[in-house]
Design a protein around this motif. Structure first.
Motif, PDB file in Angstrom:
ATOM      1  N   PRO A 177      70.337 -22.394 -70.550  1.00  0.00           N
ATOM      2  CA  PRO A 177      71.732 -21.924 -70.539  1.00  0.00           C
ATOM      3  C   PRO A 177      72.627 -22.843 -69.696  1.00  0.00           C
ATOM      4  O   PRO A 177      72.117 -23.661 -68.930  1.00  0.00           O
ATOM      5  CB  PRO A 177      71.624 -20.557 -69.855  1.00  0.00           C
ATOM      6  N   THR A 178      73.935 -22.697 -69.877  1.00  0.00           N
ATOM      7  CA  THR A 178      74.859 -23.382 -68.966  1.00  0.00           C
ATOM      8  C   THR A 178      75.545 -22.377 -68.044  1.00  0.00           C
ATOM      9  O   THR A 178      76.081 -22.744 -67.011  1.00  0.00           O
ATOM     10  CB  THR A 178      75.951 -24.153 -69.741  1.00  0.00           C
ATOM     11  N   PHE A 179      75.501 -21.104 -68.469  1.00  0.00           N
ATOM     12  CA  PHE A 179      76.211 -20.073 -67.701  1.00  0.00           C
ATOM     13  C   PHE A 179      75.342 -18.818 -67.603  1.00  0.00           C
ATOM     14  O   PHE A 179      74.751 -18.395 -68.595  1.00  0.00           O
ATOM     15  CB  PHE A 179      77.525 -19.749 -68.412  1.00  0.00           C
ATOM     16  N   ILE A 180      75.257 -18.251 -66.399  1.00  0.00           N
ATOM     17  CA  ILE A 180      74.439 -17.043 -66.220  1.00  0.00           C
ATOM     18  C   ILE A 180      75.250 -15.970 -65.486  1.00  0.00           C
ATOM     19  O   ILE A 180      75.868 -16.240 -64.456  1.00  0.00           O
ATOM     20  CB  ILE A 180      73.142 -17.340 -65.426  1.00  0.00           C
ATOM     21  N   VAL A 181      75.245 -14.766 -66.057  1.00  0.00           N
ATOM     22  CA  VAL A 181      75.801 -13.614 -65.351  1.00  0.00           C
ATOM     23  C   VAL A 181      74.667 -13.004 -64.540  1.00  0.00           C
ATOM     24  O   VAL A 181      73.641 -12.604 -65.099  1.00  0.00           O
ATOM     25  CB  VAL A 181      76.352 -12.562 -66.341  1.00  0.00           C
ATOM     26  N   GLY A 209      73.013 -27.902 -62.973  1.00  0.00           N
ATOM     27  CA  GLY A 209      74.459 -27.889 -63.233  1.00  0.00           C
ATOM     28  C   GLY A 209      74.929 -26.578 -63.853  1.00  0.00           C
ATOM     29  O   GLY A 209      75.790 -26.569 -64.733  1.00  0.00           O
ATOM     30  N   LEU A 210      74.362 -25.464 -63.376  1.00  0.00           N
ATOM     31  CA  LEU A 210      74.709 -24.157 -63.945  1.00  0.00           C
ATOM     32  C   LEU A 210      76.002 -23.608 -63.353  1.00  0.00           C
ATOM     33  O   LEU A 210      76.450 -24.044 -62.286  1.00  0.00           O
ATOM     34  CB  LEU A 210      73.596 -23.154 -63.633  1.00  0.00           C
ATOM     35  N   SER A 211      76.572 -22.633 -64.023  1.00  0.00           N
ATOM     36  CA  SER A 211      77.676 -21.848 -63.465  1.00  0.00           C
ATOM     37  C   SER A 211      77.256 -20.380 -63.485  1.00  0.00           C
ATOM     38  O   SER A 211      76.543 -19.964 -64.399  1.00  0.00           O
ATOM     39  CB  SER A 211      78.937 -21.993 -64.306  1.00  0.00           C
ATOM     40  N   TYR A 212      77.718 -19.646 -62.499  1.00  0.00           N
ATOM     41  CA  TYR A 212      77.356 -18.229 -62.425  1.00  0.00           C
ATOM     42  C   TYR A 212      78.584 -17.333 -62.300  1.00  0.00           C
ATOM     43  O   TYR A 212      79.557 -17.691 -61.615  1.00  0.00           O
ATOM     44  CB  TYR A 212      76.530 -17.932 -61.171  1.00  0.00           C
TER      45      TYR A 212
END
Ligand SMILES: Nc1ncnc2c1ncn2[C@@H]1O[C@H](COP(=O)(O)OP(=O)(O)OP(=O)(O)O)[C@@H](O)[C@H]1O
Ligand SMILES: [Mg+2]
Length: 324
Positions: A177-181, A209-212
């Motif tokens: 993934p690139t984005f995780i909630v 390089g993830l965003s949360y």
């Protein structure tokens, strides 16, 4: 915090998720629970945005809506240049893999009859992301989240709470993934284990390089991991800005109350602002600013008009105290 990110990855525009309230045998709609009510929020590449607010203010619904797990009533969810809300189920499929979620209780979301090997490789196999063997893939993922190879052939119930959360993280990572909630991802853990899992999440963010979107009712946890913080009250974001500013100089009276409740080690807080009453029902929000019945700074106009969002020194706040 290091390397200030600035490319927008997710852009929520005037997002609303209302749940119908149905009555009677024919299920007539008699009203709506306004769980998310006109939220605009940006999340940048490599950034963690903390989302805080009391129980029932709409944090989980916001996270689920942006992943397409709840149906939005109105608004836009921009991700990599596309408004996801305009996509069909089939068009949404390639995006879905890149948007993942980690839950408070991974036990209820980990299939008890599957081995760890299957749990952490099922998604990747489905998406054709495995290059070598499934065992090799599982070994790499387990190592990345701090678990040994011996975990592979065991079942979820054989692990502690902290280890299960690591498994939940490995499963989310498995589909690249690139984005995780992260929804209350550390809330059920002991303080020491909490710190380890937060460190792991921060390492992974750097490395991959993830965003949360890091959801928690606990501001003291959120401030450890977030570049920016958004404060939610009854379906709306009432303040947002860089973490340090929001914590050290909160603008909104609601944020001030939340900040004043953060424990300070070694001393009792004498400046704590105790809010009267409960969060009102999102089915029947108070008139004007929904916070006014509990607000220590409420003025006459607060019960009449919803405040316009103001930009103040790079932060945004919705409060009549800042009307020009
Ligand atoms: N599927 C649903 N149908 C009807 N109402 C719902 C549904 N999901 C959530 N709600 C309502 O929407 C509001 C927001 O709920 P939500 O779970 O998003 O809050 P939250 O901020 O995550 O709370 P918590 O901190 O307790 O997890 C609540 O009033 C809740 O009862
Ligand atoms: Mg929740």
């Amino acid at each position: 915090m290091a390397n200030e990110p600035n490319n927008t990855l997710i852009n929520l525009r005037h997002l609303k998720t209302w749940f119908p309230i149905r009555r009677g045998v024919v299920g007539r709609t008699v009203g709506h629970i306004r769980a998310v009510d006109d939220v605009s929020l940006e999340i940048h590449d490599g950034e963690t945005v903390g989302l805080v607010g009391e129980s029932g203010c709409g944090k989980t619904t916001l996270g689920r809506t942006l992943l397409g797990l709840e149906t939005a009533t109105a608004g836009e969810v921009w991700f990599e240049g596309t408004d996801l809300l305009t996509l069909s189920e089939r068009q949404m499929r390639p995006h879905r893999r890149k948007l993942q979620m980690i839950f408070q209780d991974p036990f209820s979301s980990l299939n008890p009859r599957m081995t760890v090997l299957d749990i952490v490789t099922e998604g990747a196999a489905l998406h054709g992301l495995i290059q070598g063997s499934r065992e090799g893939e599982a070994r790499r993922l387990l190592q990345e989240v701090g678990l040994g190879d011996d975990a592979m052939h065991r079942y979820p119930h054989e692990f502690s709470g902290g280890q299960r959360q690591r498994l939940g993280i490995a499963r989310a990572l498995s589909v690249q993934p690139t984005f995780i909630v992260c929804d209350e991802a550390v809330s059920a853990l002991d303080v020491s284990v909490q710190a380890q899992v937060i460190n792991l999440l921060m390492d992974l963010r750097e490395r991959r390089g993830l965003s949360y979107l890091f959801i928690s009712h606990d501001l003291s946890v959120v401030k450890l991991i977030s570049h920016r913080i958004a404060v939610m009250y009854l379906g709306r974001v009432v303040e947002s800005g860089p973490s340090r500013e929001v914590i050290e100089e909160p603008l909104h009276p609601y944020t001030k109350a939340l900040v004043s409740a953060i424990p300070v080690p070694g001393r009792d807080r004498t400046d704590r602002i105790v809010l009267e009453g409960e969060i009102p029902s999102p089915a029947n929000p108070p008139s004007g600013c929904a916070f006014h019945p509990r607000c220590p700074s409420a003025m006459a106009m607060c019960s009449q008009m919803w405040p316009t969002e103001r930009e103040i020194d790079g932060r945004r706040a919705c409060c009549h105290l800042y009307d020009a």
